[in-house]
Design a protein around this motif. Structure first.
Motif, mmCIF file in Angstrom:
data_model
loop_
_atom_site.group_PDB
_atom_site.id
_atom_site.type_symbol
_atom_site.label_atom_id
_atom_site.label_comp_id
_atom_site.label_asym_id
_atom_site.label_seq_id
_atom_site.Cartn_x
_atom_site.Cartn_y
_atom_site.Cartn_z
ATOM 1 N N GLY A 140 6.436 0.944 -4.539
ATOM 2 C CA GLY A 140 5.541 1.206 -5.667
ATOM 3 C C GLY A 140 4.472 0.135 -5.725
ATOM 4 O O GLY A 140 4.039 -0.394 -4.707
ATOM 5 N N TYR B 215 -0.795 4.158 -1.110
ATOM 6 C CA TYR B 215 0.467 3.459 -1.381
ATOM 7 C C TYR B 215 1.401 3.592 -0.178
ATOM 8 O O TYR B 215 1.385 4.604 0.532
ATOM 9 C CB TYR B 215 1.136 4.007 -2.649
ATOM 10 N N ILE B 216 2.208 2.554 -0.005
ATOM 11 C CA ILE B 216 3.097 2.508 1.158
ATOM 12 C C ILE B 216 4.327 3.394 0.931
ATOM 13 O O ILE B 216 4.940 3.354 -0.143
ATOM 14 C CB ILE B 216 3.528 1.048 1.447
ATOM 15 N N ALA C 234 3.421 -3.479 -6.413
ATOM 16 C CA ALA C 234 4.097 -4.781 -6.476
ATOM 17 C C ALA C 234 3.660 -5.592 -7.694
ATOM 18 O O ALA C 234 4.478 -6.285 -8.308
ATOM 19 C CB ALA C 234 3.818 -5.564 -5.199
HETATM 20 N N1 URA Z 1 -0.359 -2.141 -3.313
HETATM 21 C C1 URA Z 1 0.885 -2.056 -3.825
HETATM 22 O O1 URA Z 1 1.243 -2.799 -4.746
HETATM 23 N N2 URA Z 1 1.734 -1.150 -3.302
HETATM 24 C C2 URA Z 1 1.379 -0.331 -2.302
HETATM 25 O O2 URA Z 1 2.215 0.483 -1.858
HETATM 26 C C3 URA Z 1 0.075 -0.417 -1.787
HETATM 27 C C4 URA Z 1 -0.770 -1.355 -2.306
#
Ligand code: URA
Ligand code: PRP
Length: 226
Positions: A200, A194-195, A202
């Motif tokens: 979170g 995850y970023i 998306a």
């Molecule tokens: N997909 C997402 O929705 N969020 C992320 O941070 C990474 C992948």
């Protein structure tokens, strides 16, 4: 990071809306609204070099030289999170074709799994915009670009809301010809892909489908225990 193909919007409206999008208190209805507004702004920037051809326009006063869109635009939303970006792009380019690609990221391997693709036999557009809010490891984007190139697409751009350096690097390495337009380049991925700081998940935040445990280190309103 300096990547010639990366365009991070500096527009104040983008910066403002991005803050609301990231905020863990932003509920799905508002989240969808902001995804749509940001998509419009990023699409506007990404389509700045779309080709036009000359066309005479007759106003009530006289005839003048005008222009019409010459490129056939293909919008390729990656299911499911990319769906929220389509309407805004269609407002910008009402004649665009929309080709859905279904890819999800295997939570264990982080590799993309393709589950929907109804592209016709050969490419019938001049410029493809891949729509996906998140560019994390770059696995989904790279897979989508490969599908489109096999299809025969030549000019491809990626439109993301938030990108991670890891994803930008992966796409730039595999497909240096593909420009990436995004609203923000974030710091890094966590150990679950995850970023950070990110927003979170998306898809979950747009569609209200948060899990009870997600993202590893961070928690958002959509997954916080009630
Ligand atoms: N997909 C997402 O929705 N969020 C992320 O941070 C990474 C992948
Ligand atoms: C998310 C996002 C991208 C992908 C990005 O989709 O919308 O498609 O992850 O991650 P990557 O760069 O590491 O491939 P997800 O797989 O969660 O599916 P969803 O849109 O159905 O929620």
């Amino acid at each position: 990071m300096s990547t010639p193909t990366l365009h991070v919007s500096q527009h104040p409206a983008v910066l403002h809306k991005l803050g609301i999008l990231r905020d863990e208190r932003t509920e799905p209805k508002k989240f969808r609204e902001i995804v749509r507004e940001l998509s419009w702004l990023l699409g506007y920037e990404a389509l700045a070099d779309a080709r036009v051809r000359p066309l005479d326009v007759t106003t009530p006063m006289e005839t003048m030289p005008g222009a019409e869109l010459a490129d056939r635009i293909g919008l390729v939303p990656i299911l499911r999170a990319g769906l929220g970006m389509v309407d805004a792009m269609l407002e910008l380019m009402p004649t665009a074709q929309v080709w859905h690609l279904g890819l999800f990221r295997d939570e264990r391997t982080l590799r993309p799994v393709e589950y929907y693709n109804k592209l016709p036999d050969s490419a019938n557009v001049d410029l493809c915009l891949i729509l996906d809010p998140m560019l994390a490891t770059g696995g989904s984007a790279t897979a989508a670009i490969e599908v489109l190139k096999r299809w025969g697409a030549v000019r491809i751009k990626l439109v993301n809301l938030i990108a991670a350096p890891e994803g930008v690097e992966a796409v730039a390495k595999a497909h240096p010809d593909v420009a990436i337009h995004c609203a923000a380049l974030d710091r890094q991925l966590n150990d679950k892909g995850y970023i950070l700081p990110g927003l979170g998940d998306a898809g979950d935040r747009q569609f209200g489908t948060g899990h009870s445990v997600c993202y590893g280190l961070i928690r958002t309103a959509s997954c916080r225990p009630r």
